[in-house]
Write a protein that holds these residues in place. Structure first.
Motif, mmCIF file in Angstrom:
data_model
loop_
_atom_site.group_PDB
_atom_site.id
_atom_site.type_symbol
_atom_site.label_atom_id
_atom_site.label_comp_id
_atom_site.label_asym_id
_atom_site.label_seq_id
_atom_site.Cartn_x
_atom_site.Cartn_y
_atom_site.Cartn_z
ATOM 1 N N THR A 98 0.820 -1.204 0.000
ATOM 2 C CA THR A 98 0.000 0.000 0.000
ATOM 3 C C THR A 98 0.860 1.262 0.000
ATOM 4 N N VAL A 99 2.156 1.087 0.126
ATOM 5 C CA VAL A 99 3.107 2.193 0.049
ATOM 6 C C VAL A 99 4.330 1.679 -0.688
ATOM 7 N N SER A 100 4.929 2.516 -1.531
ATOM 8 C CA SER A 100 5.961 2.040 -2.457
ATOM 9 C C SER A 100 7.381 2.147 -1.924
ATOM 10 N N LEU A 101 7.561 2.665 -0.704
ATOM 11 C CA LEU A 101 8.914 2.994 -0.247
ATOM 12 C C LEU A 101 9.752 1.792 0.142
ATOM 13 N N ASN A 102 9.141 0.713 0.618
ATOM 14 C CA ASN A 102 9.945 -0.402 1.114
ATOM 15 C C ASN A 102 10.874 -0.960 0.036
ATOM 16 N N GLY A 103 10.342 -1.183 -1.162
ATOM 17 C CA GLY A 103 11.185 -1.713 -2.232
ATOM 18 C C GLY A 103 12.332 -0.785 -2.567
ATOM 19 N N MET A 104 12.055 0.530 -2.600
ATOM 20 C CA MET A 104 13.100 1.507 -2.903
ATOM 21 C C MET A 104 14.165 1.524 -1.819
ATOM 22 N N LEU A 105 13.748 1.550 -0.551
ATOM 23 C CA LEU A 105 14.719 1.599 0.545
ATOM 24 C C LEU A 105 15.537 0.316 0.615
ATOM 25 N N THR A 106 14.910 -0.808 0.324
ATOM 26 C CA THR A 106 15.651 -2.079 0.299
ATOM 27 C C THR A 106 16.717 -2.054 -0.796
ATOM 28 N N SER A 107 16.359 -1.515 -1.969
ATOM 29 C CA SER A 107 17.325 -1.424 -3.076
ATOM 30 C C SER A 107 18.479 -0.482 -2.723
ATOM 31 N N LEU A 108 18.158 0.656 -2.105
ATOM 32 C CA LEU A 108 19.203 1.602 -1.711
ATOM 33 C C LEU A 108 20.108 0.995 -0.642
ATOM 34 N N ALA A 112 25.254 -1.340 1.068
ATOM 35 C CA ALA A 112 26.012 -2.471 1.610
ATOM 36 C C ALA A 112 27.126 -2.903 0.662
ATOM 37 N N HIS A 113 26.931 -2.659 -0.633
ATOM 38 C CA HIS A 113 27.957 -2.993 -1.626
ATOM 39 C C HIS A 113 28.906 -1.815 -1.874
ATOM 40 N N ARG A 114 28.821 -0.802 -1.004
ATOM 41 C CA ARG A 114 29.740 0.338 -1.020
ATOM 42 C C ARG A 114 29.645 1.178 -2.285
ATOM 43 N N ASN A 115 28.466 1.243 -2.867
ATOM 44 C CA ASN A 115 28.241 2.187 -3.962
ATOM 45 C C ASN A 115 28.005 3.567 -3.352
ATOM 46 N N LYS A 116 28.855 4.515 -3.650
ATOM 47 C CA LYS A 116 28.860 5.784 -2.917
ATOM 48 C C LYS A 116 27.727 6.720 -3.300
ATOM 49 N N ASN A 117 27.425 6.816 -4.590
ATOM 50 C CA ASN A 117 26.381 7.734 -5.056
ATOM 51 C C ASN A 117 25.363 6.946 -5.877
ATOM 52 N N GLY A 163 14.585 7.654 -5.309
ATOM 53 C CA GLY A 163 15.401 7.587 -4.103
ATOM 54 C C GLY A 163 16.856 7.848 -4.431
ATOM 55 N N MET A 164 17.555 8.524 -3.492
ATOM 56 C CA MET A 164 18.951 8.860 -3.774
ATOM 57 C C MET A 164 19.720 9.061 -2.476
ATOM 58 N N TYR A 165 21.012 8.808 -2.537
ATOM 59 C CA TYR A 165 21.914 9.149 -1.434
ATOM 60 C C TYR A 165 23.281 9.442 -2.028
ATOM 61 N N GLY A 166 24.157 10.044 -1.206
ATOM 62 C CA GLY A 166 25.493 10.390 -1.687
ATOM 63 C C GLY A 166 25.644 11.887 -1.828
ATOM 64 N N GLU A 167 26.124 12.328 -2.983
ATOM 65 C CA GLU A 167 26.340 13.764 -3.228
ATOM 66 C C GLU A 167 25.031 14.414 -3.633
ATOM 67 N N CYS A 168 24.161 14.645 -2.673
ATOM 68 C CA CYS A 168 22.852 15.235 -2.948
ATOM 69 C C CYS A 168 22.248 15.739 -1.643
ATOM 70 N N ASP A 169 21.218 16.529 -1.757
ATOM 71 C CA ASP A 169 20.453 16.963 -0.584
ATOM 72 C C ASP A 169 18.993 17.120 -0.986
ATOM 73 N N GLU A 175 22.393 10.096 4.824
ATOM 74 C CA GLU A 175 21.106 10.720 4.493
ATOM 75 C C GLU A 175 20.570 10.146 3.193
ATOM 76 N N VAL A 176 19.283 9.812 3.199
ATOM 77 C CA VAL A 176 18.607 9.293 2.011
ATOM 78 C C VAL A 176 17.400 10.181 1.731
ATOM 79 N N TYR A 177 17.208 10.530 0.465
ATOM 80 C CA TYR A 177 16.100 11.395 0.072
ATOM 81 C C TYR A 177 15.192 10.654 -0.910
ATOM 82 N N VAL A 178 13.893 10.813 -0.728
ATOM 83 C CA VAL A 178 12.928 10.117 -1.583
ATOM 84 C C VAL A 178 11.836 11.093 -2.021
ATOM 85 N N ALA A 179 11.232 10.765 -3.146
ATOM 86 C CA ALA A 179 10.048 11.480 -3.634
ATOM 87 C C ALA A 179 9.103 10.443 -4.209
#
Length: 428
Positions: A188-198, A203-208, A238-244, A310-314
């Protein structure tokens, strides 16, 4: 399921009993139990010879067609002009099926070569798909990669996202034959799949990392289900790394600009989403209707997904956005008359948003206000604590004449008078 004749079941059993008795393998005692709650209804199809010929490219007469059908035990009711299909032909359901039988008897090699006919139409994508394509292209141009996650989820997701016990999102559809508890409800909400992917990327040390997904959420109208749920397409970024926060806000604004909605959206701070940071979240509205929300993920949710930083989502609700989008563009000629610019440096409380200022610019600037641009925000020793300095450049232009200084000054005074009601003052 093999297309066999259900009406032949009793005859087949009688034949089996006959063979058993003839071979001396047993004795038939008589009687039978017939469990047949839904007898097969006799199929009757209209005889449409003209349509068959048009489909096949042939010129077979009605008499020939009936002669072919008689060979395979298809009946014909002349009163209703209908073909009566026997129960052992479970594969005949429509005119095209009958035409196939005609082709077999007529001979495929006898069918002449003809050009296809029909009205030519210009193929194009549905408007909804065009809007999704634009959003997808803008996301990829901004460095996002597409992803896809399961629509099946675990009820534990709601706790990970800090949703309260009475949250409407917890009213989820349970799957009757789930693969396990982790796939037992429809999301009923789409965020779990996105946060799991991020989290996996982190965990695999992808920086951005920047990801987007188009996927449905399933909102039941009532539980238990009495009708199909509301399947709503969501675009999740969803995004993390060099962003705000403002990086992601710029991507959303880029999408809206590409859909002809530039300058129509408003960003309202919100604390209604428990999975977002209470001081870094906003609802996006157009004409007072919410189309999306955007923000930073709450630190507790980050811990639940074993993420740091920090993780940002829309999340954009496509059924709400699509009707507002437009691909109509109005172009104007190059301006013939010069523009006049005025810079305003203002001091205000920190809790006043620049969006409130821009709304006043648009409301009071009228047709002569061509554009406005924020070029400085300052907080420091020269500004009183709890306040900030904000500077805008306003551009004025008339299409039919050269503006006079007095005209622009009058408009600026109206803007300043309205700003004073917010407690905004010109910086000395």
């Amino acid at each position: 399921e093999k297309g066999l004749d259900p009406e032949n079941a009793m005859a087949a059993m009688d034949r089996a009993c006959q063979l058993i008795e003839e071979l001396g393998a047993g004795e038939v005692v008589g009687g039978a139990v017939d469990v047949y709650p839904n007898p097969v209804k006799q199929i009757r199809l209209p005889l449409e010879v003209d349509k068959m010929n048009a489909l096949l490219g042939t010129n077979v007469s009605k008499e020939e067609v009936l002669e072919y059908f008689a060979r395979i035990e298809l009946g014909y009711d002349e009163a209703t002009n209908e073909v009566i299909v026997p129960s052992f032909r479970q594969d005949l359901h429509r005119m095209a099926d009958l035409a196939e039988e005609v082709a077999r008897f007529y001979g495929y090699d006898n069918i002449p070569v003809t050009l296809p006919n029909g009205e030519s139409t210009a193929g194009k994508k549905p408007f909804k798909i065009r809007v999704e394509d634009v959003c997808r292209n803008v996301a990829e141009q901004n460095g996002f990669s597409g992803g896809m996650t399961y629509s099946f989820e675990s009820p534990k997701v709601f706790d990970k996202l800090l949703l309260p016990e009475d949250a409407k999102e917890r009213q989820a559809i349970e799957i009757s034959n789930p693969l396990g508890e982790d796939f037992s409800i429809m999301r009923t909400v789409s965020l779990n799949g996105m946060l799991t992917s991020l989290a996996t990327n982190l965990a695999h040390r992808n920086k951005n990392v920047r990801l987007y997904e188009f996927g449905n959420i399933y909102i039941p109208k009532a539980l238990p289900l009495t009708e199909l749920p509301d399947e709503r397409m969501q675009m999740t970024l969803g995004m993390y790394g060099e962003c705000d926060f403002f990086t992601l806000k710029g991507v959303v604004e880029d999408m809206l600009d590409s859909l002809g909605l530039g300058g129509t959206s408003e960003y309202t701070p919100t604390t209604k989403h428990p999975f977002l940071h209470p001081g870094r979240a906003a609802d996006v509205t157009i004409d007072g209707e919410k189309i999306a929300y955007i923000g930073q993920i709450h630190p507790e949710v980050m811990d639940n997904y074993n993420m740091k930083g920090e993780v940002y989502v829309a999340v954009i609700d496509m059924p709400t956005l699509v009707p507002k989008a437009t691909f109509d563009r109005k172009y104007e000629g190059v301006a013939k008359f010069p523009a006049m610019k005025r810079d305003l440096s203002m001091v205000m409380k920190k809790d006043i948003f620049v969006g409130q200022l821009e709304k006043i610019f648009k409301d009071k600037g009228g047709k002569l206000l061509e554009s406005y641009e924020l070029f400085d925000v300052y907080e420091g020793d020269q500004i009183e604590k709890g306040y900030k300095s904000v500077a805008y450049s306003l551009t004025f232009r008339a299409k039919d004449r050269t503006l006079e200084d007095a005209e622009v000054s009058k408009i600026v005074e109206k803007i300043l008078d309205e700003l004073k009601k917010l407690g905004v003052e010109l910086r000395a």
